[in-house]
Structure formats: C-alpha cells, structure tokens
Design an enzyme around this catalytic site. Structure first.
Site, PDB file in Angstrom:
ATOM      1  CE  LYS A   1       1.618   2.463   4.449  1.00 29.22           C
ATOM      2  NZ  LYS A   1       2.043   1.265   3.678  1.00 29.22           N
TER       3      LYS A   1
ATOM      4  CE  LYS B   1      -5.536  -1.458   1.513  1.00 32.06           C
ATOM      5  NZ  LYS B   1      -4.235  -2.129   1.575  1.00 32.06           N
TER       6      LYS B   1
ATOM      7  CB  THR C   1      -0.916   0.015   1.224  1.00 33.95           C
ATOM      8  OG1 THR C   1      -1.776  -1.134   1.171  1.00 33.95           O
ATOM      9  CG2 THR C   1      -1.773   1.265   1.246  1.00 33.95           C
TER      10      THR C   1
END
Length: 288
Positions: A237, A169, A94
């Site tokens: 994050k 995502k 990611t």
C-alpha cells in the site's frame, strides 16, 4: 493536560493512545471494532464512543491512525464537525500527500489546525513510546502538538508545509525497501556460500553495512520466520503511494518499482501478512 480523541486503535494507534492516557491526558477513543475499543478503555481507563463525531466532540486535539485516504477523509469530516475552533487534527495515517493538502485546506477554512504526521518505528516503537514523527503543516500548529506527541514519540521533525510529512514517509519507505532487499540478498548469498551467518553479521554489522533492519531482522530472516511485524500488504500500500507520487513529480524509482514487484511475489506465496523482511523467502524458494 489536553482533552484528546484518538481514532483508530490498531497495532500502532492502540499503544499510541495508551501512552497519551498514561501521560495524564483525557483520552476518548473510537475504533470500528467496538470490542477493541472497549478492551482499550478497560486497560487504560479511557472513554470509548460509538462514533467518530461523539469521540471528537469538544476535543482540543484529534489524532487519527487509520488505513487509507478514503478512511481518513471520512474520519476528518466526522470529527471536524464537532471540533471546537482552534482545535488541531493530527493524522498519523500513512496516506497520500494530496489528501493531506486537501484536509489542511479544509481545516484552515474551518478555523482548525492540521498536521499530516506519519510515523516510523513499527509496532515495537509504538509500544515503547519511541516513534519517529515526520510532520507537514504550520509551525505554530506543530509547536502546540509537539509536547503532546512526546508521549509516544522520541523524534519529531516538521518537514515543511502540508503534505511534506507524507512525502518524507515515502522517502522512508523507499529506503527501507532497498535496505531489506539488499539484506535479503546478502543473507541468501552467505547461506549459499556455506558461511556462518551469525559470524558474518557480527563482522559486518559494526561497519558501513550496519542498519536497523540488519540488527533487528537478520535472525528471523535466517530462520525463515515472518509471522510478526509490518505486513507485506501494508508495505505494498505504501509503495503504491510512493510510485503514484513519483508519476507526478517525475522521480525515477527503478529499484523501488522492482522491489514492489518482489513483494507481489511474496503475496502470491501466501505472505500477505508476513513481515516485510520476508523478501528473503522469495529468494530461498527460487533457489531451492
């Protein structure tokens, strides 16, 4: 069967690489922690290497599942120097859409295919081989990689050109954050109202309020157990990537920004490695 290199054997990458080996592919692995790589190789009868370049040498397809944009760039540069022309680099990290576009451009110039292909489903999905993959890249590259990714993915969708997988995502993480905060508040309210939480969930989980998070997290949220799952540090994050992208495209993410701040509160409580469902811990402490 393909000659594969898998870079990054964390809680996601390790099981994914294991499924590839179980499917009969020739799998070479690299991990920063050599002990973890050796352990994986012993359990799955694969080959381990002390460098990314050596693991990727002559591979048909290289998979990466690492931490940050910087990690990904370093892995790509090392692997691409050894990959044969026509080979494919698939990134399951990611990361930002910008790094995906950058590496896709570099791959094309080198005669390589590239997919940004972040996953959803968590550690449980990785171990069960039932991950969801959202990919960005060329249709022909996706078509070639898809049968191999089927070893660990139950659902795979090509969203659009390079970077689209990472953007999808981000949508995933926005939605999860919102659902978890709503679930945290709902459970907190039920407890304060002296309701039988189990009966409440039995009633509402079959209706419009149903979600994966409700089905899989309500018990541990009720009981205050968070020492498992997708860590708050990782979610922050990811939400940082989301908020940075929103600055670029002008999206108004008021709730996402607020929930990111709530996760900062959980970190300050000592919950950096707690599961993302720990949002309820912040509410329970505030009202105790």
């Amino acid at each position: 069967m393909a000659k594969i290199a898998f870079i990054g054997l964390g809680v996601m990458g390790g099981p994914m690489a294991g499924h590839l080996a179980a499917a009969g592919h020739d799998v070479a692995v690299y991990n920063r922690s050599e002990d973890k790589a050796r352990d994986w190789a012993q359990r799955h009868k694969g080959r381990t290497y002390s460098s990314v370049a050596n693991a990727a040498d002559g591979a048909d397809i290289v998979f990466s599942c690492v931490g940050t944009d910087r990690d990904l760039r370093e892995v790509f540069e090392a692997a691409s120097s050894k990959m044969r022309k026509g080979a494919i680099f698939v990134d399951h990290t990611t990361a930002s859409a910008a790094i995906a576009r950058e590496l896709a451009e570099k791959a094309e110039a080198m005669g390589l295919g590239f997919l940004d292909a972040p996953v959803s489903g968590g550690q449980a999905g990785a171990e069960a081989g039932k991950l969801t993959v959202m990919a960005g890249g060329e249709t022909s590259v996706f078509a070639e990689a898809q049968p191999i990714m089927a070893a660990y993915a139950a659902n795979m969708t090509l969203i659009g050109p390079a970077g689209s997988g990472q953007l999808a995502k981000m949508v995933n993480q926005i939605c999860i954050a919102g659902v978890l905060q709503g679930l945290a508040e709902g459970l907190h309210f039920a407890k304060r109202a002296d309701l039988d939480v189990e009966k409440v969930i039995a009633a509402i989980s079959k209706g419009a309020a149903q979600s994966w998070q409700m089905e899989n997290r309500w018990k541990t949220m009720r009981d205050g157990k968070f020492d498992f799952g997708f860590a708050v540090d990782w979610m922050r994050k990811d939400l940082g990537l989301v908020l940075d992208e929103a600055e670029l495209n002008g999206a108004k993410l008021e709730l996402t920004k607020l929930i990111d701040a709530y996760y900062a509160d959980v970190q300050a409580m000592g919950g950096k490695r707690w599961d993302t469902s720990s949002l309820i811990a912040r509410l329970e402490r505030a009202k105790s």
